[in-house]
Design a protein around this motif. Structure first.
Motif, PDB file in Angstrom:
ATOM      1  N   MET A   1       0.852  -1.185   0.000  1.00  0.00           N
ATOM      2  CA  MET A   1       0.000   0.000   0.000  1.00  0.00           C
ATOM      3  C   MET A   1       0.890   1.237   0.000  1.00  0.00           C
ATOM      4  SD  MET A   1      -2.962   1.037  -0.162  1.00  0.00           S
ATOM      5  CE  MET A   1      -4.525   0.844   0.565  1.00  0.00           C
ATOM      6  N   THR A   2       0.515   2.215  -0.754  1.00  0.00           N
ATOM      7  CA  THR A   2       1.287   3.441  -0.837  1.00  0.00           C
ATOM      8  C   THR A   2       0.472   4.617  -0.300  1.00  0.00           C
ATOM      9  OG1 THR A   2       2.598   4.835  -2.314  1.00  0.00           O
ATOM     10  CG2 THR A   2       0.549   3.964  -3.191  1.00  0.00           C
ATOM     11  N   LYS A   3       1.151   5.639   0.103  1.00  0.00           N
ATOM     12  CA  LYS A   3       0.499   6.837   0.608  1.00  0.00           C
ATOM     13  C   LYS A   3       0.023   7.698  -0.563  1.00  0.00           C
ATOM     14  CE  LYS A   3       3.319   6.949   4.757  1.00  0.00           C
ATOM     15  NZ  LYS A   3       4.346   7.671   5.516  1.00  0.00           N
TER      16      LYS A   3
ATOM     17  N   CYS B   1       5.716  12.676   2.680  1.00  0.00           N
ATOM     18  CA  CYS B   1       6.072  11.352   3.211  1.00  0.00           C
ATOM     19  C   CYS B   1       7.287  11.410   4.141  1.00  0.00           C
ATOM     20  CB  CYS B   1       6.348  10.378   2.060  1.00  0.00           C
ATOM     21  SG  CYS B   1       4.864   9.915   1.143  1.00  0.00           S
TER      22      CYS B   1
ATOM     23  N   SER C   1       0.268   9.535  -5.872  1.00  0.00           N
ATOM     24  CA  SER C   1       0.698   8.314  -5.181  1.00  0.00           C
ATOM     25  C   SER C   1       1.676   7.564  -6.079  1.00  0.00           C
ATOM     26  CB  SER C   1      -0.510   7.428  -4.862  1.00  0.00           C
ATOM     27  OG  SER C   1      -1.168   7.068  -6.054  1.00  0.00           O
TER      28      SER C   1
ATOM     29  N   GLU D   1       3.661   2.048  -8.832  1.00  0.00           N
ATOM     30  CA  GLU D   1       4.513   0.854  -8.887  1.00  0.00           C
ATOM     31  C   GLU D   1       5.965   1.237  -8.629  1.00  0.00           C
ATOM     32  OE1 GLU D   1       5.926  -2.417 -12.250  1.00  0.00           O
ATOM     33  OE2 GLU D   1       4.124  -1.234 -12.618  1.00  0.00           O
ATOM     34  N   TRP D   2       6.625   0.406  -7.835  1.00  0.00           N
ATOM     35  CA  TRP D   2       8.066   0.542  -7.602  1.00  0.00           C
ATOM     36  C   TRP D   2       8.791  -0.500  -8.446  1.00  0.00           C
ATOM     37  CZ3 TRP D   2       9.695   4.576  -4.769  1.00  0.00           C
ATOM     38  CH2 TRP D   2       8.848   5.113  -3.791  1.00  0.00           C
TER      39      TRP D   2
ATOM     40  N   ARG E   1      11.603   4.474  -0.112  1.00  0.00           N
ATOM     41  CA  ARG E   1      10.442   3.651  -0.420  1.00  0.00           C
ATOM     42  C   ARG E   1       9.648   3.332   0.842  1.00  0.00           C
ATOM     43  NH1 ARG E   1      10.134  -1.950  -3.998  1.00  0.00           N
ATOM     44  NH2 ARG E   1       8.002  -2.425  -3.408  1.00  0.00           N
TER      45      ARG E   1
ATOM     46  N   CYS F   1       7.379   6.073   1.912  1.00  0.00           N
ATOM     47  CA  CYS F   1       6.288   6.342   0.971  1.00  0.00           C
ATOM     48  C   CYS F   1       5.231   5.247   0.948  1.00  0.00           C
ATOM     49  CB  CYS F   1       6.838   6.562  -0.431  1.00  0.00           C
ATOM     50  SG  CYS F   1       7.958   7.969  -0.523  1.00  0.00           S
ATOM     51  N   GLU F   2       5.464   4.155   1.671  1.00  0.00           N
ATOM     52  CA  GLU F   2       4.498   3.043   1.680  1.00  0.00           C
ATOM     53  C   GLU F   2       3.694   3.044   2.973  1.00  0.00           C
ATOM     54  OE1 GLU F   2       7.123  -0.300   0.834  1.00  0.00           O
ATOM     55  OE2 GLU F   2       6.386  -0.266  -1.211  1.00  0.00           O
TER      56      GLU F   2
END
Length: 139
Positions: free
Chosen positions: A1-3, A42, A83, A86-87, A135, A138-139
């Motif tokens: 899940m991302t912010k 973030c 947001s 994808e990373w 990362r 930010c998640e």
């Protein structure tokens, strides 16, 4: 899940073309500002601080795909929701949705990379793997 972060923009007369419609490059300028705003919300320090600590000078845009749905004119307020979609190893896909109230104005997916100055040629930038600490924030 991302912010997700949000950034409000008050559209001014100077943002518009002679027909009173926001000139499309302004959306890309605002999305670029929303990209940095996302990282700062973030807890990621500004790029000038990152350059001093780990050499990262920013996240330049490599590619973007934008779909415009409705127009905007001066006197209106829009909200950009940003947001990470994808990373990947050296790049990430950042998603922006721009709305005026409930109305979707446009949506965009940008491919960006974290870059440093190339040690052999400081005039060139080189992509580095996505930093794990950034990362995680930010998640």
């Amino acid at each position: 899940m991302t912010k997700t972060s949000t950034l409000d923009i008050d559209v001014r007369f100077g943002h518009c073309d002679p027909a009173g419609i926001v000139f499309f490059p302004n959306f890309h300028r605002w999305m670029d500002a929303a990209s940095l705003h996302f990282f700062m919300q973030c807890g990621v320090p500004p790029w000038r601080e990152m350059t001093a600590t780990n050499g990262i000078v920013g996240t330049p845009l490599l590619e973007h795909h934008t779909r415009f749905v409705k127009s905007v004119t001066y006197g209106q307020r829009i909200t950009i929701s940003t947001s990470i979609q994808e990373w990947r190893n050296k790049v990430f896909l950042q998603r922006h949705e721009i709305r005026r109230g409930e109305d979707l104005i446009c949506e965009s997916v940008e491919t960006r990379a974290f870059v440093i100055r190339d040690p052999q040629d400081p005039q060139r930038l080189r992509a580095v793997p996505v930093p794990a600490d950034i990362r995680a924030k930010c998640e």
